[in-house]
Design an enzyme around this catalytic site. Structure first.
Site, PDB file in Angstrom:
ATOM      1  NE  ARG A   1      -3.525  -2.437   2.477  1.00  0.00           N
ATOM      2  CZ  ARG A   1      -3.737  -3.202   3.547  1.00  0.00           C
ATOM      3  NH1 ARG A   1      -3.186  -2.899   4.714  1.00  0.00           N
ATOM      4  NH2 ARG A   1      -4.494  -4.260   3.457  1.00  0.00           N
TER       5      ARG A   1
ATOM      6  CG  PHE B   1     -11.503  -6.036  -6.289  1.00  0.00           C
ATOM      7  CD1 PHE B   1     -12.606  -6.877  -6.337  1.00  0.00           C
ATOM      8  CD2 PHE B   1     -10.881  -5.696  -7.489  1.00  0.00           C
ATOM      9  CE1 PHE B   1     -13.069  -7.393  -7.553  1.00  0.00           C
ATOM     10  CE2 PHE B   1     -11.335  -6.195  -8.702  1.00  0.00           C
ATOM     11  CZ  PHE B   1     -12.430  -7.046  -8.743  1.00  0.00           C
TER      12      PHE B   1
ATOM     13  CB  SER C   1     -19.329  -6.468  -3.715  1.00  0.00           C
ATOM     14  OG  SER C   1     -18.340  -7.330  -3.208  1.00  0.00           O
TER      15      SER C   1
ATOM     16  CG  ASP D   1      -5.736  -6.396  -3.443  1.00  0.00           C
ATOM     17  OD1 ASP D   1      -5.319  -7.500  -3.826  1.00  0.00           O
ATOM     18  OD2 ASP D   1      -5.714  -6.035  -2.245  1.00  0.00           O
TER      19      ASP D   1
ATOM     20  CB  CYS E   1      -4.327 -13.128  -3.526  1.00  0.00           C
ATOM     21  SG  CYS E   1      -6.116 -13.179  -3.625  1.00  0.00           S
TER      22      CYS E   1
HETATM   23  N1  SAH Z   1      -7.405  -4.162  -1.282  1.00  0.00           N
HETATM   24  C1  SAH Z   1      -7.821  -4.703   0.003  1.00  0.00           C
HETATM   25  C2  SAH Z   1      -8.074  -6.181  -0.012  1.00  0.00           C
HETATM   26  C3  SAH Z   1      -9.031  -6.657  -1.064  1.00  0.00           C
HETATM   27  S1  SAH Z   1      -9.706  -8.222  -0.782  1.00  0.00           S
HETATM   28  C4  SAH Z   1      -6.799  -4.319   1.058  1.00  0.00           C
HETATM   29  O1  SAH Z   1      -5.763  -3.743   0.749  1.00  0.00           O
HETATM   30  O2  SAH Z   1      -7.038  -4.628   2.235  1.00  0.00           O
HETATM   31  C5  SAH Z   1     -10.898  -8.377  -2.037  1.00  0.00           C
HETATM   32  C6  SAH Z   1     -12.128  -7.501  -1.878  1.00  0.00           C
HETATM   33  O3  SAH Z   1     -12.910  -7.664  -3.043  1.00  0.00           O
HETATM   34  C7  SAH Z   1     -13.047  -7.821  -0.721  1.00  0.00           C
HETATM   35  O4  SAH Z   1     -13.217  -6.659   0.036  1.00  0.00           O
HETATM   36  C8  SAH Z   1     -14.383  -8.222  -1.359  1.00  0.00           C
HETATM   37  O5  SAH Z   1     -15.509  -7.712  -0.653  1.00  0.00           O
HETATM   38  C9  SAH Z   1     -14.292  -7.569  -2.695  1.00  0.00           C
HETATM   39  N2  SAH Z   1     -15.017  -8.177  -3.809  1.00  0.00           N
HETATM   40  C10 SAH Z   1     -15.068  -9.476  -4.179  1.00  0.00           C
HETATM   41  N3  SAH Z   1     -15.692  -9.615  -5.372  1.00  0.00           N
HETATM   42  C11 SAH Z   1     -16.054  -8.365  -5.762  1.00  0.00           C
HETATM   43  C12 SAH Z   1     -16.718  -7.844  -6.907  1.00  0.00           C
HETATM   44  N4  SAH Z   1     -17.100  -8.642  -7.912  1.00  0.00           N
HETATM   45  N5  SAH Z   1     -16.907  -6.510  -6.980  1.00  0.00           N
HETATM   46  C13 SAH Z   1     -16.507  -5.697  -5.985  1.00  0.00           C
HETATM   47  N6  SAH Z   1     -15.856  -6.141  -4.881  1.00  0.00           N
HETATM   48  C14 SAH Z   1     -15.630  -7.456  -4.771  1.00  0.00           C
END
Ligand code: SAH
Length: 393
Positions: free
Chosen positions: A209, A225, A248, A297, A337
């Site tokens: 980050r 995400f 989401s 992410d 990941c």
């Molecule tokens: N970037 C974050 C971690 C992301 S984890 C960090 O630094 O902490 C992945 C995320 O994607 C989760 O919060 C999950 O709610 C979200 N997610 C999963 N599928 C999704 C979709 N189709 N659209 C939007 N968000 C989604």
């Protein structure tokens, strides 16, 4: 109990790979005891491990040393060793959030222990570790004197082990719904250990980050995400002009707003968007909206080998869209990941996306998981997070 391997199948074990697959076994134990001795076809003792007749990974190795006894004391020593390694990581001495045990990579197959302040969040992802839960709790109480130990064994890996999901307080107090933790970067995050994703948060991205925030000055940022907004907070503090955060999960977006305040980043204009990233990126494309820095992410797209192809299509789709939304000279920080998608394959997917978007794209940084998620050389599978920071022309 004794397990004999088929001829020639000891090769991986002699390189200290910690798994024995069911197909390598000539003779398995009759009963379902947990600790087993592994022998080569010619009768040589090779290792001691945990047996699970219901898993494709039939044995997970615990020791290569015939004299090492597997008991509560052994477990305590292994966890202590893993914790000492974290305390030797320069960035981590002041952090109160870190992964303390990273499964196979810390010689404790199937055991994940994350520390969030005074609480420990635990995943028991193999039958052997599940069976050792009482010893694990005792060791953790002795070593850390936590306020509470919470189990988050609701990962899909449990299913592959023939175990039901298991979640709840294992010891001590239940954690507060909003627990403030401090990452090694000094950034604060509000975590819900019991109700959040994974073990509560994504510790593996802690350092990335800050690395991405170095490109944020004056930028219009799109954090896709975003979860609790780890990248949003970092890029805001890095001087972003504005931030759009998409996820989401409504509860994650609430935590994000809280964390912007908590970190003194509330003055950066922030647009919160509860939506499906795949749809939202298309919406921005159709509206010709542009950004200077886009973070992708996503969650794990490939949970099995059979899902890898579909996962690569999904990665390509979001990256293709993101590349199109970037102004010339913009930055794409893109992650995967999925352990089953190799760094090489991921790079090829991003290349395919760049070709289809008719843009030139340079890799300027390669990212991986934070050092509290070490990779054991004999277990390359432990390296699951990969990221490319790219300049898009
Ligand atoms: N970037 C974050 C971690 C992301 S984890 C960090 O630094 O902490 C992945 C995320 O994607 C989760 O919060 C999950 O709610 C979200 N997610 C999963 N599928 C999704 C979709 N189709 N659209 C939007 N968000 C989604």
């Amino acid at each position: 109990m004794q397990i004999t391997l088929k001829p020639g199948r000891e090769r991986a074990l002699t390189k200290r790979h910690p798994w024995v697959f069911s197909g390598a076994i000539a003779q398995a134990p009759q009963n379902n005891s947990t600790i087993v001795e592994i022998y080569s076809a010619d009768g040589q003792w090779l290792a001691r491990g945990m047996w699970n007749s219901q898993s494709q990974i039939s044995v997970r190795i615990l020791t290569w040393n015939i004299d090492e006894v597997i008991d509560g004391l052994w477990l305590r020593q292994r966890i202590t060793q893993a914790y000492r390694m974290r305390m030797l990581l320069p960035a981590y001495t002041d952090a109160n959030a870190m992964r303390i045990v990273h499964g196979e990579s810390d010689l404790l197959p199937g055991l994940i222990i994350d520390r969030y302040g005074d609480y420990l969040s635990v995943q028991l992802l193999s039958r052997g570790m599940d069976a050792m839960r009482a010893d694990i709790i005792r060791a953790l109480v002795d070593i850390f004197q936590p306020k509470g130990i919470i189990e988050r064994s609701d990962d899909d890996m449990r299913t592959l082990e023939g175990l039901p999901p298991s979640q709840g307080v294992l010891w001590g107090e239940a954690p507060p719904e909003s627990l403030i933790i401090r990452h090694p970067t000094g950034l604060l995050e509000t975590i819900n250990i019991d109700g959040g994703q994974k073990t509560g948060g994504y510790l593996d991205q802690a350092l990335n980050r800050i690395a991405v925030a170095a490109y944020a000055s004056g930028a219009e940022v799109l954090d896709c995400f975003c979860y609790n907004g780890g990248f949003s907070v970092a890029t805001a503090l890095g001087g972003a002009q504005s931030i759009v955060a998409v996820d989401s999960s409504a509860s994650a977006l609430t935590a994000l707003q809280n964390d912007m305040q908590l970190n003194g980043a509330a003055s950066t204009p922030l647009e919160i968007c509860e939506a499906d990233v795949f749809k939202q990126l298309r919406h921005y494309r159709d509206n010709e909206r542009q950004f200077d820095l886009i973070i992708l992410d996503p969650p794990k797209f490939a949970h099995s080998q059979a899902q890898v192809e579909r996962a690569t299509r999904a990665y390509k789709d979001i990256n293709w869209l993101a590349i199109r939304l970037l102004r010339p000279g913009g930055i794409l920080a893109t992650y995967s990941c999925s352990g089953l998608v190799s760094a090489d394959l991921f790079q090829k997917v991003i290349f395919g996306a760049a070709v289809d978007a008719h843009r030139d794209v340079q890799i300027i940084e390669r990212h991986t998981q934070a050092p509290d998620h070490p990779v054991l050389l004999s277990f390359p599978e432990g390296e699951y997070l990969k990221g490319l920071v790219c300049r898009v022309y």
